[in-house]
Motif scaffolding. Sequence first.
Motif, PDB file in Angstrom:
ATOM      1  N   GLU A  67       0.730  -0.981  -0.085  1.00 60.41           N
ATOM      2  CA  GLU A  67       0.061   0.103  -0.056  1.00 60.41           C
ATOM      3  C   GLU A  67       0.805   1.546  -0.088  1.00 60.41           C
ATOM      4  N   GLU A  68       1.869   1.239   0.784  1.00 64.92           N
ATOM      5  CA  GLU A  68       2.756   2.079   0.972  1.00 64.92           C
ATOM      6  C   GLU A  68       3.670   2.489  -0.346  1.00 64.92           C
ATOM      7  N   GLU A  71       1.099   4.276  -2.811  1.00 66.11           N
ATOM      8  CA  GLU A  71       0.973   5.696  -2.455  1.00 66.11           C
ATOM      9  C   GLU A  71       2.167   6.360  -3.071  1.00 66.11           C
ATOM     10  N   SER A  74       1.653   6.860  -6.654  1.00 65.38           N
ATOM     11  CA  SER A  74       0.466   7.882  -6.865  1.00 65.38           C
ATOM     12  C   SER A  74       0.668   9.316  -6.574  1.00 65.38           C
ATOM     13  N   ALA A  75       1.734   9.478  -5.318  1.00 62.41           N
ATOM     14  CA  ALA A  75       2.132  10.760  -5.109  1.00 62.41           C
ATOM     15  C   ALA A  75       3.124  11.432  -5.979  1.00 62.41           C
TER      16      ALA A  75
END
Length: 186
Positions: A67-68, A71, A74-75
């Motif tokens: 998940e990280e 992220e 995505s970031a």
Amino acid sequence: MSKVDRRILKTREAVTSAFIELMSEKKFEDITIQNISDRANMNRGTIYLHYVDKYDLLDKCIEAQLEELLEVCSASDQEQGSIELMDSFLPVFQYFERNYLFYSTMLVNQGTSYFHERFLHVILQGLHEEVNIDGAINKGLNKDIVIPFVGSAFVGLVEWWIKEGMPFPPQLMAEHVKILLGRHLL
């Protein structure tokens, strides 16, 4: 979304850290909840308040890391604005560098063979919308073949880089991956 109590977060971090350290030292099958509680300096019961067993702990560790990773991807995509996935590789390789112990442990430990599959699945999901079959490079190719090819190449490269102790800096890895994958994604 409610905030998680800081004590709970600290407990989970201590358990996760102890677990990853132990996995870097011995096989998953040989690790017990007692080993984890001793390393984390807490009661076994405390661990059982948060995790069903060591398999649940392993699953939650993997899930949190992936998940990280998503992220980070995505970031970096959002920071780049309209620039595509191709320009987000540096933050991804920096993320792998920061989380070296976790990834090296997951890729080396015999008891975590399904990590590779979950890692690959996350990468394939991310690539699904990035592969352009209509472009000149991929014209006439089947997306169901191109995506696993590109995803497997990326995962294989990351695994090699980590297993070899990251012999090249994230910047160089990002530059090379951008060029190599750019040949298949554009």
